[in-house]
Design a protein around this motif. Structure first.
Motif, mmCIF file in Angstrom:
data_model
loop_
_atom_site.group_PDB
_atom_site.id
_atom_site.type_symbol
_atom_site.label_atom_id
_atom_site.label_comp_id
_atom_site.label_asym_id
_atom_site.label_seq_id
_atom_site.Cartn_x
_atom_site.Cartn_y
_atom_site.Cartn_z
ATOM 1 N N GLU A 191 10.727 8.089 3.848
ATOM 2 C CA GLU A 191 9.919 7.006 4.395
ATOM 3 C C GLU A 191 10.841 5.818 4.632
ATOM 4 O OE1 GLU A 191 6.895 4.219 2.177
ATOM 5 O OE2 GLU A 191 5.834 6.029 2.822
ATOM 6 N N PHE A 192 10.735 5.203 5.782
ATOM 7 C CA PHE A 192 11.570 4.041 6.056
ATOM 8 C C PHE A 192 10.765 3.003 6.811
ATOM 9 C CE2 PHE A 192 12.122 7.163 9.388
ATOM 10 C CZ PHE A 192 12.005 6.431 10.550
ATOM 11 N N ARG A 193 11.277 1.778 6.795
ATOM 12 C CA ARG A 193 10.571 0.652 7.399
ATOM 13 C C ARG A 193 11.492 -0.099 8.344
ATOM 14 N NH1 ARG A 193 8.095 1.943 3.087
ATOM 15 N NH2 ARG A 193 5.914 1.456 2.787
ATOM 16 N N VAL A 194 10.886 -0.650 9.373
ATOM 17 C CA VAL A 194 11.609 -1.500 10.318
ATOM 18 C C VAL A 194 10.722 -2.696 10.626
ATOM 19 C CG1 VAL A 194 12.935 0.370 11.369
ATOM 20 C CG2 VAL A 194 10.704 -0.234 12.269
ATOM 21 N N LEU A 195 11.324 -3.780 11.040
ATOM 22 C CA LEU A 195 10.549 -4.958 11.385
ATOM 23 C C LEU A 195 9.590 -4.630 12.511
ATOM 24 C CD1 LEU A 195 13.362 -7.646 11.225
ATOM 25 C CD2 LEU A 195 11.534 -7.288 9.582
ATOM 26 N N GLU B 231 2.665 8.039 14.398
ATOM 27 C CA GLU B 231 1.984 6.757 14.381
ATOM 28 C C GLU B 231 2.335 6.032 13.087
ATOM 29 O OE1 GLU B 231 0.020 3.708 15.958
ATOM 30 O OE2 GLU B 231 0.352 5.639 16.943
ATOM 31 N N PRO B 232 3.049 4.906 13.166
ATOM 32 C CA PRO B 232 3.453 4.208 11.945
ATOM 33 C C PRO B 232 2.293 3.453 11.312
ATOM 34 C CG PRO B 232 4.087 2.924 13.847
ATOM 35 C CD PRO B 232 3.517 4.221 14.381
ATOM 36 N N ALA C 236 6.492 -5.111 8.246
ATOM 37 C CA ALA C 236 7.216 -3.946 8.735
ATOM 38 C C ALA C 236 6.287 -2.822 9.166
ATOM 39 C CB ALA C 236 8.154 -3.443 7.638
ATOM 40 N N LEU C 237 6.856 -1.905 9.956
ATOM 41 C CA LEU C 237 6.200 -0.658 10.317
ATOM 42 C C LEU C 237 6.776 0.440 9.442
ATOM 43 C CD1 LEU C 237 6.253 -0.861 14.218
ATOM 44 C CD2 LEU C 237 4.301 -1.294 12.714
ATOM 45 N N CYS C 238 5.925 1.295 8.913
ATOM 46 C CA CYS C 238 6.334 2.355 7.998
ATOM 47 C C CYS C 238 6.269 3.704 8.716
ATOM 48 C CB CYS C 238 5.435 2.350 6.766
ATOM 49 S SG CYS C 238 5.708 3.740 5.667
ATOM 50 N N PHE C 239 7.381 4.447 8.682
ATOM 51 C CA PHE C 239 7.460 5.766 9.294
ATOM 52 C C PHE C 239 7.793 6.794 8.215
ATOM 53 C CE2 PHE C 239 8.512 2.795 12.627
ATOM 54 C CZ PHE C 239 7.878 3.297 13.746
ATOM 55 N N ARG C 240 7.293 7.998 8.381
ATOM 56 C CA ARG C 240 7.665 9.107 7.510
ATOM 57 C C ARG C 240 8.290 10.205 8.349
ATOM 58 N NH1 ARG C 240 3.144 10.027 2.727
ATOM 59 N NH2 ARG C 240 3.416 7.966 1.747
ATOM 60 N N GLY D 85 14.712 -0.939 3.263
ATOM 61 C CA GLY D 85 14.507 0.048 2.219
ATOM 62 C C GLY D 85 13.599 -0.424 1.107
ATOM 63 N N PRO D 86 13.609 0.282 -0.009
ATOM 64 C CA PRO D 86 12.634 0.056 -1.079
ATOM 65 C C PRO D 86 12.562 -1.367 -1.600
ATOM 66 C CG PRO D 86 13.851 2.080 -1.445
ATOM 67 C CD PRO D 86 14.499 1.399 -0.288
ATOM 68 N N THR D 87 13.698 -2.050 -1.758
ATOM 69 C CA THR D 87 13.655 -3.347 -2.430
ATOM 70 C C THR D 87 12.975 -4.415 -1.601
ATOM 71 O OG1 THR D 87 15.910 -3.736 -1.668
ATOM 72 C CG2 THR D 87 15.623 -2.980 -3.922
ATOM 73 N N CYS D 88 12.655 -4.131 -0.326
ATOM 74 C CA CYS D 88 11.915 -5.127 0.459
ATOM 75 C C CYS D 88 10.486 -5.245 -0.053
ATOM 76 C CB CYS D 88 11.915 -4.772 1.947
ATOM 77 S SG CYS D 88 10.798 -3.446 2.408
ATOM 78 N N ARG D 89 10.066 -4.326 -0.927
ATOM 79 C CA ARG D 89 8.701 -4.355 -1.442
ATOM 80 C C ARG D 89 8.569 -5.178 -2.724
ATOM 81 N NH1 ARG D 89 5.669 1.462 -0.966
ATOM 82 N NH2 ARG D 89 4.979 1.215 1.166
ATOM 83 N N TRP D 90 9.676 -5.729 -3.204
ATOM 84 C CA TRP D 90 9.594 -6.544 -4.417
ATOM 85 C C TRP D 90 8.611 -7.675 -4.187
ATOM 86 C CZ3 TRP D 90 12.378 -6.591 -9.141
ATOM 87 C CH2 TRP D 90 13.220 -5.492 -9.313
#
Length: 229
Positions: free
Chosen positions: A143-147, A164-165, A171-175, A205-210
């Motif tokens: 899973e990754f995210r982009v602005l 479909e993200p 961000a938009l989340c894609f799997r 990546g993950p730490t953007c969710r802090w």
């Protein structure tokens, strides 16, 4: 008996980057805290914003501990180092994945390469190793995210692996399944890294969710195509 894993705690691999620089890949460990902080200091404001969605001035002690105390199963991190003329280790980059608590077969992925080591093929090398380490542990997808305002990245994903993200904050989340055909899968992630090196997109990546981290504006000169609308 647990099956053999190439990416175990003692894993080490030396290789030459595109410019001839020798580097060593190994698993991240708690003793790497100083290397991690030094590498963060060498990131440009633009690279920091790409990685954390914020113009972070520094990493907190809590973040440093979170990023270096990995268990090798749920949270896996592979680091790349080289050596100074005096023989001191110098950090070049880190690739990590963190499995989702509610869906451990899926993992968030992030890659960070310091600015002075970009453009040497290290991002692709780290991605390949991370995919291999994930497959060893039964991870089926990344899973990754982009602005969310990043149209070049969105078009790339739709061209290579239409999906479909989901919207997640800024961000938009894609799997992306790791067993996808060659037209998608790892090739998509490689294409994303190539575009990121050219400043065309942002891979988060993950730490953007802090939670609780202050959101600060993008650095001056950051391309509008990579900002959230």
């Amino acid at each position: 008996m647990q099956p053999y894993r190439r990416f175990h705690p003692q894993y080490r691999e030396r290789l030459a980057l595109a410019d001839g620089t020798w580097a060593e890949l190994r698993m991240v460990r708690p003793e790497d805290a100083a290397l991690l902080k030094d590498g963060f200091e060498r990131l440009s404001p633009r690279s920091r914003f790409q990685r954390f969605l914020s113009a972070k001035p520094r990493l907190s002690q809590e973040e440093v501990r979170y990023l270096t105390h990995v268990d090798g199963e749920r949270h896996v991190a592979i680091g790349a180092v080289t050596w100074s003329p005096s023989g001191r280790e110098v950090g070049l980059g880190v690739a990590r994945f963190i499995r989702l608590a509610h869906a451990p077969e899926i993992a968030e992925v992030a890659i960070t390469v310091v600015d002075d080591a970009q453009g040497k093929g290290l991002g692709r090398i780290l991605m390949d190793k991370l995919v291999e380490a994930a497959r060893e542990r039964g991870v089926e997808g990344f899973e990754f995210r982009v602005l969310s305002g990043n149209l070049p990245m969105y078009r790339l994903v739709q061209a290579l692996a239409p999906c479909e993200p989901e919207q997640d904050d800024e961000a938009l989340c894609f799997r992306l399944p790791l067993a996808a055909p060659s037209r998608g899968g790892t090739e998509l992630l490689r294409s994303m890294l190539a575009l990121a090196a050219q400043g065309a997109l942002t891979l988060i990546g993950p730490t953007c969710r802090w939670r609780g981290l202050p959101r600060t504006p993008a650095p001056v000169g950051y391309p509008e195509a990579a900002r959230s609308p």
